[in-house]
Write an enzyme that holds these catalytic residues in place. Structure first.
Site, short mmCIF file in Angstrom:
data_model
loop_
_atom_site.label_atom_id
_atom_site.label_comp_id
_atom_site.label_asym_id
_atom_site.label_seq_id
_atom_site.Cartn_x
_atom_site.Cartn_y
_atom_site.Cartn_z
N CYS A 247 0.98 -1.24 0.02
CA CYS A 247 -0.14 -0.14 -0.03
C CYS A 247 0.86 1.23 0.07
CB CYS A 247 -0.85 -0.15 1.18
SG CYS A 247 -1.94 -1.16 1.02
N1 COA Z 1 -20.50 -9.45 7.81
C1 COA Z 1 -20.89 -9.29 9.05
N2 COA Z 1 -20.30 -9.63 10.07
C2 COA Z 1 -18.94 -9.74 9.96
C3 COA Z 1 -18.51 -9.86 8.78
C4 COA Z 1 -19.13 -9.45 7.58
N3 COA Z 1 -18.72 -9.45 6.14
N4 COA Z 1 -17.09 -10.01 8.95
C5 COA Z 1 -16.70 -10.09 10.34
N5 COA Z 1 -18.15 -10.22 10.83
C6 COA Z 1 -18.13 -10.02 12.30
C7 COA Z 1 -17.13 -11.21 12.77
O1 COA Z 1 -17.71 -12.34 13.04
C8 COA Z 1 -16.95 -10.50 14.41
O2 COA Z 1 -18.08 -11.11 15.10
P1 COA Z 1 -17.78 -11.46 16.68
O3 COA Z 1 -17.44 -10.25 17.30
O4 COA Z 1 -19.25 -11.98 16.85
O5 COA Z 1 -16.74 -12.58 16.73
C9 COA Z 1 -17.33 -9.24 14.22
O6 COA Z 1 -17.96 -8.91 12.93
C10 COA Z 1 -15.84 -8.24 14.24
O7 COA Z 1 -15.02 -8.89 13.18
P2 COA Z 1 -13.68 -8.28 13.14
O8 COA Z 1 -12.87 -8.86 11.70
O9 COA Z 1 -12.90 -8.19 14.35
O10 COA Z 1 -14.00 -6.72 12.45
P3 COA Z 1 -13.23 -5.39 12.62
O11 COA Z 1 -14.12 -4.58 13.12
O12 COA Z 1 -12.00 -5.32 13.21
O13 COA Z 1 -13.17 -5.05 11.00
C11 COA Z 1 -11.79 -4.73 9.16
C12 COA Z 1 -12.64 -5.63 10.19
C13 COA Z 1 -10.82 -5.61 8.46
C14 COA Z 1 -12.66 -4.05 8.50
C15 COA Z 1 -10.72 -3.68 10.31
O14 COA Z 1 -10.13 -4.40 11.17
C16 COA Z 1 -9.79 -2.95 9.34
O15 COA Z 1 -9.98 -2.48 8.27
N6 COA Z 1 -8.63 -3.16 9.88
C17 COA Z 1 -7.39 -2.37 9.38
C18 COA Z 1 -7.09 -3.12 7.90
C19 COA Z 1 -6.16 -2.30 7.26
O16 COA Z 1 -5.92 -1.15 7.38
N7 COA Z 1 -5.45 -3.17 6.51
C20 COA Z 1 -4.44 -2.67 5.45
C21 COA Z 1 -4.65 -3.29 4.28
S1 COA Z 1 -3.77 -2.39 3.01
#
Ligand code: COA
Length: 375
Positions: free
Chosen positions: A158
């Site tokens: 990125c």
């Molecule tokens: N639909 C519904 N629920 C979902 C889901 C979806 N598509 N994906 C995950 N969930 C649920 C999970 O099961 C989890 O449920 P639980 O708490 O009951 O176990 C909950 O949502 C939280 O999941 P999690 O993966 O921890 O979500 P999050 O709030 O951390 O968001 C990201 C995930 C990836 C969007 C976020 O962490 C993020 O963007 N982080 C930064 C990543 C980044 O910058 N990466 C750089 C890439 S270049």
């Protein structure tokens, strides 16, 4: 001899014509998940397989801020039987897809700067994934534009575009080039696992271009590059194992661990403090008060991360004017994200205004480019 000042003369953008909404994406994923669950009902009932949970529009928007994304291959990405980009294979004498996108973005930047391709010395293709190892994508883009000189590819995930800008700026500071195009075509939908509920919504496709030049040839207005700084810290929290050594057996080709994977929560927690401190330290080294920054063009991966970073840097919650968002309509577009934000939200600034373009992502990698608008 004092170093020549590098500037950003112009930027260019290519946006694919098709966009996928969260509702369309979730309908496709849920059809796949329901089919999977029905197909494996006996094993799921016996406790041998886990049932796939359904995705939701509300979760995606709340967790990431992404509402839609532009893509190069909409129908195939949404087809529950495919869920990956597909296009007809092109013969070697036809321009490749990544180069074609890069050329469109580059032409946009050249036109804005009023620059003739003959006056450009180098092309860097700086992106998180390349369509092939060689000939370099940059050389194909260089050839299509009719640019003499040289080109090469570079990949810092990125942060590829900001690393490319510093590389171009260093060429100019040292006198090795006077006009350098940094082109970032990103087709991350090809590396995303659309069958993974936690990340199927993340990426979009796009291409950007940044024309970095010596100040004495720059058009008006332009952006003086006040300072650039790069940082990398090894982490496995964002990983893509795709590559010829890792796809050595027919069974391993296209398997899930050869696609993008991340520990999103860990990335969030570790990268926010790293990047906030980097912007503040770099500003201090340049004698700039971070609170005085007119605009932050941040990497576009997650709305919550950007809110926290801009708050730490500015000392108050940033408005959309101070830290503009493009990930709501573009999704995460790896290295291109902060450049799209700069491209779309910089014309309104006044001469003398200072801002920072900042990328961060896999590696970990981060880059800061402080710029001052010149009349
Ligand atoms: N639909 C519904 N629920 C979902 C889901 C979806 N598509 N994906 C995950 N969930 C649920 C999970 O099961 C989890 O449920 P639980 O708490 O009951 O176990 C909950 O949502 C939280 O999941 P999690 O993966 O921890 O979500 P999050 O709030 O951390 O968001 C990201 C995930 C990836 C969007 C976020 O962490 C993020 O963007 N982080 C930064 C990543 C980044 O910058 N990466 C750089 C890439 S270049």
């Amino acid at each position: 001899m004092s170093a020549i000042t590098p500037v950003i003369s112009a930027t260019g953008l290519f946006t694919p014509p098709d966009s996928i909404s969260n509702a369309e994406l979730v309908a496709s994923y849920n059809t796949y998940a329901e089919r999977y669950n029905a197909q494996h009902a006996a094993a799921i009932a016996a406790g041998d397989l886990a049932e796939l949970a359904l995705s939701s529009v509300e979760f995606i928007e709340k967790a990431s801020g992404v509402k839609s994304r532009f893509v190069m291959s909409k129908a195939a990405l949404l087809d529950p039987n495919v869920m990956a980009p597909r296009w007809a294979e092109r013969p070697n004498d036809e321009i490749s897809v990544m180069a074609e996108m890069g050329v469109l973005a580059a032409r946009d930047a050249l036109a804005k700067a009023g620059r003739d391709p003959a006056d450009v010395d180098a092309v860097l293709c700086a992106a998180s994934n390349m369509q092939r190892p060689y000939p370099a994508m940059a050389i194909e883009i260089q050839n299509a534009l009719g640019i003499e000189g040289f080109g090469f590819d570079m990949n810092v995930a990125c942060s590829s575009a900001t690393f490319g800008i510093q590389t171009a700026a260093d060429f100019i500071r040292s006198g090795n080039a006077r006009s350098v195009l940094v082109v970032s075509p990103e087709i991350c939908t090809g590396h995303n696992n659309m069958r993974n509920r936690d990340s199927h919504f993340i990426f979009g496709d796009v291409a950007t271009a940044v024309l970095v030049e010596a100040v004495d040839m720059a058009p008006h207005p332009h952006w003086e590059i006040v300072g650039t700084r790069l940082k990398t810290v090894y982490s496995n929290n964002i990983r893509n194992n795709f590559g010829f050594l890792n796809c050595a057996t027919p069974e391993s080709v296209g398997t899930d661990d050869k696609l993008f994977v991340q520990e999103g929560r860990k990335v969030f927690k570790e990268v926010v403090p790293m990047v906030s401190a980097m912007i503040a330290d770099h500003a201090a080294a340049l004698g700039i008060d971070p609170a005085s920054l007119r605009r932050l063009w941040l990497h576009q991966a997650n709305q919550g991360m950007n809110r926290l970073i801009s708050q730490r840097v500015l000392g108050h919650e940033a408005s959309e004017d101070e830290s503009p968002t493009v990930l709501d309509t573009y999704g995460n577009t790896p290295s291109a994200g902060s450049i799209i934000a700069f491209n779309r939200y910089s014309d309104d600034l006044a001469a003398g205004d200072v801002g920072v373009i900042c990328s961060f992502g896999a590696g970990y990698s981060a880059g800061t480019v402080f710029v001052r608008k010149a009349a």
